[in-house]
Design a protein around this motif. Structure first.
Motif, PDB file in Angstrom:
ATOM      1  N   ALA A   1       5.561   7.395  -7.392  1.00 12.22           N
ATOM      2  CA  ALA A   1       5.710   6.611  -6.168  1.00 12.22           C
ATOM      3  C   ALA A   1       6.139   5.176  -6.478  1.00 12.22           C
ATOM      4  N   GLN A   2       5.594   4.608  -7.539  1.00  8.58           N
ATOM      5  CA  GLN A   2       5.971   3.244  -7.911  1.00  8.58           C
ATOM      6  C   GLN A   2       7.440   3.139  -8.282  1.00  8.58           C
ATOM      7  N   LEU A   3       7.976   4.195  -8.929  1.00 12.55           N
ATOM      8  CA  LEU A   3       9.369   4.159  -9.374  1.00 12.55           C
ATOM      9  C   LEU A   3      10.354   4.199  -8.209  1.00 12.55           C
ATOM     10  N   LEU A   4       9.882   4.600  -7.011  1.00 12.99           N
ATOM     11  CA  LEU A   4      10.770   4.584  -5.849  1.00 12.99           C
ATOM     12  C   LEU A   4      11.156   3.150  -5.492  1.00 12.99           C
TER      13      LEU A   4
ATOM     14  N   ASN B   1      -7.438  13.509 -12.048  1.00  8.36           N
ATOM     15  CA  ASN B   1      -7.110  12.145 -12.471  1.00  8.36           C
ATOM     16  C   ASN B   1      -5.704  12.076 -13.047  1.00  8.36           C
ATOM     17  N   ARG B   2      -5.347  13.071 -13.865  1.00  8.65           N
ATOM     18  CA  ARG B   2      -4.000  13.104 -14.441  1.00  8.65           C
ATOM     19  C   ARG B   2      -2.940  13.329 -13.361  1.00  8.65           C
ATOM     20  N   VAL B   3      -3.249  14.208 -12.410  1.00  3.43           N
ATOM     21  CA  VAL B   3      -2.313  14.452 -11.305  1.00  3.43           C
ATOM     22  C   VAL B   3      -2.065  13.179 -10.512  1.00  3.43           C
ATOM     23  N   SER B   4      -3.136  12.450 -10.187  1.00  5.55           N
ATOM     24  CA  SER B   4      -2.989  11.227  -9.393  1.00  5.55           C
ATOM     25  C   SER B   4      -2.229  10.151 -10.163  1.00  5.55           C
ATOM     26  N   GLU B   5      -2.413  10.101 -11.483  1.00  6.84           N
ATOM     27  CA  GLU B   5      -1.672   9.130 -12.293  1.00  6.84           C
ATOM     28  C   GLU B   5      -0.173   9.410 -12.249  1.00  6.84           C
ATOM     29  N   ILE B   6       0.201  10.673 -12.406  1.00  8.11           N
ATOM     30  CA  ILE B   6       1.619  11.048 -12.362  1.00  8.11           C
ATOM     31  C   ILE B   6       2.201  10.738 -10.990  1.00  8.11           C
ATOM     32  N   ALA B   7       1.444  11.069  -9.937  1.00 13.50           N
ATOM     33  CA  ALA B   7       1.930  10.829  -8.574  1.00 13.50           C
ATOM     34  C   ALA B   7       2.105   9.331  -8.308  1.00 13.50           C
ATOM     35  N   PHE B   8       1.135   8.531  -8.739  1.00 15.08           N
ATOM     36  CA  PHE B   8       1.225   7.087  -8.502  1.00 15.08           C
ATOM     37  C   PHE B   8       2.407   6.489  -9.267  1.00 15.08           C
ATOM     38  N   GLN B   9       2.615   6.940 -10.488  1.00 19.17           N
ATOM     39  CA  GLN B   9       3.741   6.452 -11.283  1.00 19.17           C
ATOM     40  C   GLN B   9       5.064   6.814 -10.614  1.00 19.17           C
TER      41      GLN B   9
ATOM     42  N   GLY C   1       0.790  -1.222   0.000  1.00 18.72           N
ATOM     43  CA  GLY C   1       0.000   0.000   0.000  1.00 18.72           C
ATOM     44  C   GLY C   1       0.816   1.262   0.000  1.00 18.72           C
ATOM     45  N   LEU C   2       2.163   1.149   0.010  1.00 20.68           N
ATOM     46  CA  LEU C   2       3.013   2.331   0.104  1.00 20.68           C
ATOM     47  C   LEU C   2       2.881   3.219  -1.130  1.00 20.68           C
ATOM     48  N   SER C   3       2.866   2.619  -2.318  1.00 20.40           N
ATOM     49  CA  SER C   3       2.774   3.423  -3.545  1.00 20.40           C
ATOM     50  C   SER C   3       1.476   4.212  -3.583  1.00 20.40           C
ATOM     51  N   LEU C   4       0.372   3.571  -3.194  1.00 18.91           N
ATOM     52  CA  LEU C   4      -0.916   4.254  -3.209  1.00 18.91           C
ATOM     53  C   LEU C   4      -0.961   5.372  -2.182  1.00 18.91           C
ATOM     54  N   SER C   5      -0.478   5.109  -0.974  1.00 14.24           N
ATOM     55  CA  SER C   5      -0.541   6.128   0.076  1.00 14.24           C
ATOM     56  C   SER C   5       0.396   7.297  -0.227  1.00 14.24           C
TER      57      SER C   5
END
Length: 516
Positions: A513-516, A503-511, A355-359
């Protein structure tokens, strides 16, 4: 497509730094200049370039080719999607602040120094976004803090401003010392300062070293003293909590925000808070993987610590805001409450790290939306101060009749901060709520709902005063300052546009976070 050199990845930070140097150069040539248009123009161009470069690099996918970002200075700085996301926040907030400051500082001395200090602090925030080691992060954090102390005390003839600056400096010095000591303990326990090296030491259980840029176990493979590491992590949590104005290290924030010039209050409560959180996100997500920490045993469970901090910060910040009698101090405590919301980004995580990437992406998205709506709210306070409006709620009675456009913008900011679907704040809070449900963090979800409902009460007090209450005295608005008005209205427009654009902002943020 033309390939840019690696150092160009720092263009958002370089734009701010070069603009600050240009201001200092112009001031050294003509120390008595009061050409506010030229000084503000240089500042706006530098901050807009920073925001533009960050947006360009995000859309171009900078740092996504090998999923490791653009490494610079022997991996001490890494420009990836998360760094660029926060650089965009810093650039946008700085643009609004320096634009509004055009009118605010027009009658004050030391204008070039004012704008230069803002840009130097913003440079530190951008560098902090890209920091990949505890040492580089600390240096960047001090570049953020030192100009901030001077900016809070900028109104030298105002005792409140000087007192706030002194308090901020003294408490900031203590927090920096605590953070530095925590970093030294982490270094003593793991042998490295780079985030990936610290994570390797924790997962392997052996002290590491850096050889030719790569992380290797020290000769003899000594074990990591987890107790020492745990104390170091705890002290880093304290240092981060101060920088983000989280409970119980929030006491400096109301005094500093109330005493500082209103544009600087906006700058500190939005851009500086975002810088503190990007440090927290990087350190705890990369350097201290919670699954490995708990498996090793003996170290602190930072997820539980942030859960406690988040709930305490939400409740204390919002309940304190509800009891205030002045609008600016109410917004200061409201800012503390919003720090609690963003802490969900580190608190809504399972013991294994799920859940880290989502949070994290939820926290990042809220910080971007918050950057516009909170900055706009404080800039409206600056506009009210320019008009000579008093500090208390009743002083805003009937203001909507004399300045309907500005008051409509303030209404958008306040209702969006409360979480109503008039601006992006509703969707960012819903994203945070989803992150809590994803890992079953019911206490965090309940705290978020309760405090959002409470915040509607005290935000509505300002809206009621502006639009419903009758004026208490004779007040005449004779001028409408261009810079302040443009910044306030611009921030309101972006806050509303973030409804379809979230929606676009959240997509960029999630991407990111995943790359970390």
């Amino acid at each position: 497509m033309v390939a840019l050199p690696d150092w160009m990845a720092l263009a958002p930070a370089l734009s701010l730094g070069l603009a600050a140097l240009a201001l200092l150069l112009s001031d050294s040539v003509n120390p008595d200049t009061t050409n506010t248009k030229a000084l503000a123009g240089i500042s706006v161009v530098g901050s807009l370039l920073s925001f533009g470069f960050a947006g360009w690099f995000i859309t171009a996918g900078t740092g996504m080719v090998n999923d490791t970002g653009v490494a610079l200075f022997n991996n001490q700085l890494v420009v990836d999607q998360m760094a660029l996301f926060f650089m965009a926040i810093v650039g946008s907030v700085t643009t609004l602040v320096v634009l509004a400051s055009y009118d605010y500082v027009a009658e004050h001395s030391y204008q070039a120094e004012f704008f230069a200090l803002v840009l130097l602090s913003a440079t530190g925030m951008s560098l902090l976004s890209a920091a990949n080691g505890l040492a580089s992060a600390f240096v960047a954090l001090e570049l953020v803090s030192l100009p901030s102390y001077a900016l809070v005390a900028f109104l030298k003839e105002n005792k409140g401003s000087v007192e706030a600056g002194l308090k901020y400096f003294l408490i900031g010095a203590v927090s920096s010392a605590v953070l530095a000591y925590g970093i030294s303990l982490v270094y003593a326990a793991t042998g490295v300062l780079r985030f990936d090296g610290v994570a390797t030491a924790i997962s392997s259980g052996t002290v590491q070293t850096i050889v030719d840029g790569s992380v290797q176990a020290q000769s003899g493979e000594p074990t990591v003293p987890m107790a020492v590491l745990g104390v170091g992590i705890l002290m880093i949590i304290g240092g981060v909590a101060f920088k983000t104005a989280s409970v119980p290290f929030h006491f400096w924030a109301p005094d500093a925000y109330e005493g500082a010039p209103a544009p600087i209050s906006a700058f500190l409560s939005s851009a500086s808070k975002a810088a503190g959180f990007v440090l927290a996100f990087r350190v705890f997500a990369v350097a201290f993987p919670i699954g490995d920490l708990l498996a090793a045993g003996g170290a602190i469970n930072w997820v539980m610590a942030f859960q406690i901090l988040a709930i305490a910060t939400m409740f204390i910040g919002n309940f304190a805001a509800a009891t205030q009698e002045t609008v600016k101090r109410m917004l200061a405590y409201s800012s503390v409450g919003h720090a609690g919301y963003v802490l969900i980004g580190l608190a809504a995580v399972s013991g294994s790290g799920e859940g880290l990437s989502l949070s994290l992406s939820a926290g990042m998205s809220h910080l971007l939306v918050y950057g516009f709506m909170n900055t706009g709210a404080f800039l409206f306070i600056a506009l009210a101060e320019y008009w000579g409006v008093g500090r208390r709620f009743e002083d805003y009675n009937g203001l909507g009749r004399e300045a309907p456009v500005a008051c409509a913008a303030m209404t958008v900011f306040l209702f969006s901060l409360a979480g109503l679907p008039i601006g992006g704040g509703f969707f960012s809070k819903f994203y945070l709520f989803s992150a809590t449900l994803n890992v079953g963090a019911w206490s965090l979800a309940a705290a978020l709902i309760i405090n959002s409902a409470l915040s509607l009460f005290y935000y509505s007090r300002v809206v009621k005063a502006m639009w419903i209450e009758e004026p208490t005295g004779n007040r005449t608005i004779e001028s409408y300052p261009m810079g302040l008005y443009t910044a306030v209205v611009g921030a309101a427009i972006v806050t509303v546009l973030l409804v379809p654009g979230f929606n676009r902002v959240s997509e960029i943020a999630f991407q990111a976070a995943q790359l970390l």
